[in-house]
Design a protein around this motif. Structure first.
Motif, PDB file in Angstrom:
ATOM      1  N   GLU A  27       0.421  -1.064   0.051  1.00 15.38           N
ATOM      2  CA  GLU A  27       0.005  -0.134  -0.128  1.00 15.38           C
ATOM      3  C   GLU A  27       0.810   1.225  -0.156  1.00 15.38           C
ATOM      4  O   GLU A  27       0.720   2.298  -0.552  1.00 15.38           O
ATOM      5  CB  GLU A  27      -0.908  -0.078   1.203  1.00 15.38           C
ATOM      6  CG  GLU A  27      -2.196  -0.522   0.812  1.00 15.38           C
ATOM      7  CD  GLU A  27      -3.402  -0.724   1.583  1.00 15.38           C
ATOM      8  OE1 GLU A  27      -3.154  -0.248   2.550  1.00 15.38           O
ATOM      9  OE2 GLU A  27      -4.348  -1.374   1.296  1.00 15.38           O
ATOM     10  N   PHE A  29       3.720   1.642  -1.360  1.00 16.93           N
ATOM     11  CA  PHE A  29       3.839   1.933  -3.114  1.00 16.93           C
ATOM     12  C   PHE A  29       2.834   2.500  -3.725  1.00 16.93           C
ATOM     13  O   PHE A  29       2.824   3.267  -4.668  1.00 16.93           O
ATOM     14  CB  PHE A  29       4.707   0.630  -3.608  1.00 16.93           C
ATOM     15  CG  PHE A  29       6.248   0.346  -2.989  1.00 16.93           C
ATOM     16  CD1 PHE A  29       7.167   1.239  -3.518  1.00 16.93           C
ATOM     17  CD2 PHE A  29       6.197  -0.568  -2.206  1.00 16.93           C
ATOM     18  CE1 PHE A  29       8.503   1.019  -3.015  1.00 16.93           C
ATOM     19  CE2 PHE A  29       7.527  -0.436  -1.577  1.00 16.93           C
ATOM     20  CZ  PHE A  29       8.690   0.144  -2.149  1.00 16.93           C
ATOM     21  N   GLN A  30       1.708   1.722  -3.418  1.00  9.19           N
ATOM     22  CA  GLN A  30       0.415   1.966  -4.043  1.00  9.19           C
ATOM     23  C   GLN A  30      -0.067   3.623  -4.022  1.00  9.19           C
ATOM     24  O   GLN A  30      -0.526   4.142  -4.945  1.00  9.19           O
ATOM     25  CB  GLN A  30      -0.687   1.147  -3.757  1.00  9.19           C
ATOM     26  CG  GLN A  30      -1.745   0.969  -4.722  1.00  9.19           C
ATOM     27  CD  GLN A  30      -2.886   0.359  -4.210  1.00  9.19           C
ATOM     28  OE1 GLN A  30      -2.758  -0.740  -3.292  1.00  9.19           O
ATOM     29  NE2 GLN A  30      -4.273   0.660  -4.219  1.00  9.19           N
ATOM     30  N   PRO A 107       7.308   4.628 -10.639  1.00 10.39           N
ATOM     31  CA  PRO A 107       6.598   4.820 -11.874  1.00 10.39           C
ATOM     32  C   PRO A 107       5.433   4.879 -11.358  1.00 10.39           C
ATOM     33  O   PRO A 107       4.415   5.617 -12.078  1.00 10.39           O
ATOM     34  CB  PRO A 107       6.846   3.452 -12.505  1.00 10.39           C
ATOM     35  CG  PRO A 107       7.443   2.471 -11.557  1.00 10.39           C
ATOM     36  CD  PRO A 107       8.293   3.327 -10.560  1.00 10.39           C
ATOM     37  N   ILE A 108       4.824   4.207 -10.125  1.00 13.80           N
ATOM     38  CA  ILE A 108       3.561   4.494  -9.567  1.00 13.80           C
ATOM     39  C   ILE A 108       3.177   6.082  -9.364  1.00 13.80           C
ATOM     40  O   ILE A 108       2.230   6.599  -9.693  1.00 13.80           O
ATOM     41  CB  ILE A 108       3.351   3.813  -8.469  1.00 13.80           C
ATOM     42  CG1 ILE A 108       3.466   2.109  -8.885  1.00 13.80           C
ATOM     43  CG2 ILE A 108       1.935   3.623  -7.696  1.00 13.80           C
ATOM     44  CD1 ILE A 108       2.662   1.630  -9.664  1.00 13.80           C
ATOM     45  N   MET A 111       2.681   8.061 -12.374  1.00 19.70           N
ATOM     46  CA  MET A 111       1.383   7.803 -13.066  1.00 19.70           C
ATOM     47  C   MET A 111       0.424   8.724 -12.367  1.00 19.70           C
ATOM     48  O   MET A 111      -0.591   9.286 -12.824  1.00 19.70           O
ATOM     49  CB  MET A 111       1.155   6.581 -13.433  1.00 19.70           C
ATOM     50  CG  MET A 111       1.939   6.008 -14.750  1.00 19.70           C
ATOM     51  SD  MET A 111       1.413   6.943 -15.868  1.00 19.70           S
ATOM     52  CE  MET A 111       2.668   6.346 -17.201  1.00 19.70           C
ATOM     53  N   LEU A 112       0.657   8.467 -10.973  1.00 19.95           N
ATOM     54  CA  LEU A 112      -0.486   8.960 -10.200  1.00 19.95           C
ATOM     55  C   LEU A 112      -0.902  10.369 -10.218  1.00 19.95           C
ATOM     56  O   LEU A 112      -1.564  11.120 -10.590  1.00 19.95           O
ATOM     57  CB  LEU A 112      -0.219   8.621  -8.628  1.00 19.95           C
ATOM     58  CG  LEU A 112      -0.844   7.453  -8.268  1.00 19.95           C
ATOM     59  CD1 LEU A 112      -0.105   7.173  -6.692  1.00 19.95           C
ATOM     60  CD2 LEU A 112      -2.157   6.951  -8.172  1.00 19.95           C
ATOM     61  N   LEU A 115      -2.069  11.198 -13.807  1.00 22.29           N
ATOM     62  CA  LEU A 115      -3.503  10.899 -14.103  1.00 22.29           C
ATOM     63  C   LEU A 115      -4.466  11.711 -13.053  1.00 22.29           C
ATOM     64  O   LEU A 115      -5.665  12.068 -13.253  1.00 22.29           O
ATOM     65  CB  LEU A 115      -3.874   9.428 -13.495  1.00 22.29           C
ATOM     66  CG  LEU A 115      -3.214   8.365 -14.640  1.00 22.29           C
ATOM     67  CD1 LEU A 115      -3.547   6.940 -14.005  1.00 22.29           C
ATOM     68  CD2 LEU A 115      -4.054   8.536 -16.064  1.00 22.29           C
ATOM     69  N   HIS A 116      -3.834  12.392 -11.887  1.00 19.46           N
ATOM     70  CA  HIS A 116      -4.628  13.186 -11.100  1.00 19.46           C
ATOM     71  C   HIS A 116      -4.051  14.618 -10.688  1.00 19.46           C
ATOM     72  O   HIS A 116      -4.030  14.952  -9.818  1.00 19.46           O
ATOM     73  CB  HIS A 116      -4.775  12.376  -9.895  1.00 19.46           C
ATOM     74  CG  HIS A 116      -5.194  10.856  -9.841  1.00 19.46           C
ATOM     75  ND1 HIS A 116      -6.844  10.960  -9.688  1.00 19.46           N
ATOM     76  CD2 HIS A 116      -4.827   9.751 -10.062  1.00 19.46           C
ATOM     77  CE1 HIS A 116      -7.119   9.580  -9.922  1.00 19.46           C
ATOM     78  NE2 HIS A 116      -5.998   9.014 -10.061  1.00 19.46           N
TER      79      HIS A 116
END
Ligand code: SF4
Ligand code: SF4
Lengths: 124, 222
Positions: A27, A29-30, A107-108, A111-112, A115-116
């Motif tokens: 989580e 990392f998420q 990379p997460i 991208m977050l 995208l946001h």
């Protein structure tokens, strides 16, 4: 001892590293952490006997998962430091900070952010 | 219990690569106790899949549900109201659960997240081994409670083969010879006479080789 460590590091306290589960690491990392490290007591000195040994195996398992999904298992580490060893704590913090900086942003996280871009509720 | 392990993530990602919303369904029984497909593993898989998608610049919506059992119509009904909102179901049950899910929800793609391996038990934390192959005519009563069909590599029924060496099987020196185990236990039980009694030719038609099996109990049918 007024030892410092990099301010990019956020400390999450747990009663024992044995409490750290695979999902907690995932989580982090998420949610966009660039790197995570678990700091346990020295091996053989766990108050609960095997908490840090189990944490070590969970870290290994999670590293594999991170490799499998291409986030990179080397963004996750486990260290064992004596509770009284402040200098080593700050040294490890700098070591990890340097290592993650060399790896670059996760990379997460990238991208977050992409995208946001206008969603202020996501802090990464 | 039925023992299973998670498939490589790549394989699971391959199933759902074109999906936007998936339902991951765990099972609270066998696969929870063998740490393959319970609530915890559902959460880990959900997190891994979301990150794998994010890395490719895609967002995957995942709903996590863990049912009491997936091999049971009653519990499978619990997701009827929500299932249509998803592009696919990833089932973390054993192969039985995956099939029951697919049979119940005909128009929904259902994918397995696990490889189902065997019927067995936990020897210790983190170690599982096979104990039964469901032959349909249990002979444990004659073999000191140790199954030669499962634990003897050759499924021999009347004593070890010539490859049994110092208590180990010839296919793998870490594998105990089932017949050595049986003999030792019969000896300890004072029942070596059982060893002299030949087990007659086994009727394998009750085993898998007789085709898929089924039990009908009229006293329970509605
Ligand atoms: S679906 Fe499979 S794992 Fe779940 S309870 Fe049934 S047999 Fe066990
Ligand atoms: S004899 Fe048949 S039913 Fe009995 S444990 Fe062995 S495989 Fe299973």
């Amino acid at each position: 001892m007024r030892l410092s460590y990099p301010d990019s590091i956020r400390i999450i306290q747990v009663p024992c590293t044995g409490r750290v589960d695979v999902i907690h690491l995932m989580e982090a990392f998420q949610r966009g952490a660039d790197g995570v490290y678990v700091v346990g007591c020295l091996e053989g000195e766990c108050h609960y006997l095997t908490g840090n040994l189990r944490a070590k195996k969970r870290v290994q398992y999670t590293k594999q998962l991170l490799d499998e999904i291409g986030v990179g298992g080397d963004r996750l580490e486990m260290y064992n430091i004596a509770a009284s060893d402040g200098p080593r704590f700050s040294e490890v913090a700098r070591e990890m900070d340097e290592k993650i900086r060399a790896l670059g942003p996760s990379p997460i996280k990238t991208m977050l952010q992409k995208l946001h871009a206008d969603d202020l509720s996501i802090h990464v | 219990m039925i023992v299973a392990e998670r498939k490589p993530l790549d394989e699971i990602i391959g199933f759902i690569k074109d999906c936007k919303k998936i339902l991951i369904v765990g099972c609270n029984e066998c696969v929870t106790v063998c740490y393959a497909g319970g609530k915890k593993e559902v959460a880990i898989l959900a997190s891994a899949l979301k990150m794998a998608f994010l890395k490719e610049g895609k967002e995957l919506e995942v709903k996590e549900v863990t049912l009491e059992r997936q091999c049971d119509q009653e519990y499978l009904e619990e997701i009827r109201d929500i299932i249509d909102q998803y592009d696919a179901v990833v089932s973390m049950a054993c192969g039985v659960g995956v099939q029951f899910m697919a049979e119940k929800y005909q128009s929904m793609p259902v994918y397995p997240a696990l490889n189902t391996l065997f019927m067995g038990g936990a020897e210790e934390m983190g170690v599982w081994s096979e104990r039964c192959q469901g032959c349909g005519q249990c002979i444990l009563g004659q073999t000191a409670g140790i199954c030669p069909i499962t634990r003897c590599a050759k499924r021999l029924l009347n004593g070890p083969c010539g490859g049994s060496t110092q208590g180990h099987c010839e296919i793998n020196k870490d594998l105990p010879c089932a017949w050595q185990l049986i003999l030792d236990r019969l000896k300890a039980l004072g029942r070596l006479d059982d060893y002299d009694r030949l087990i007659s030719i086994k009727d394998w038609s009750t085993e898998r080789s007789g085709g898929p099996r089924k039990i009908v109990r009229e006293d329970l049918q509605q």
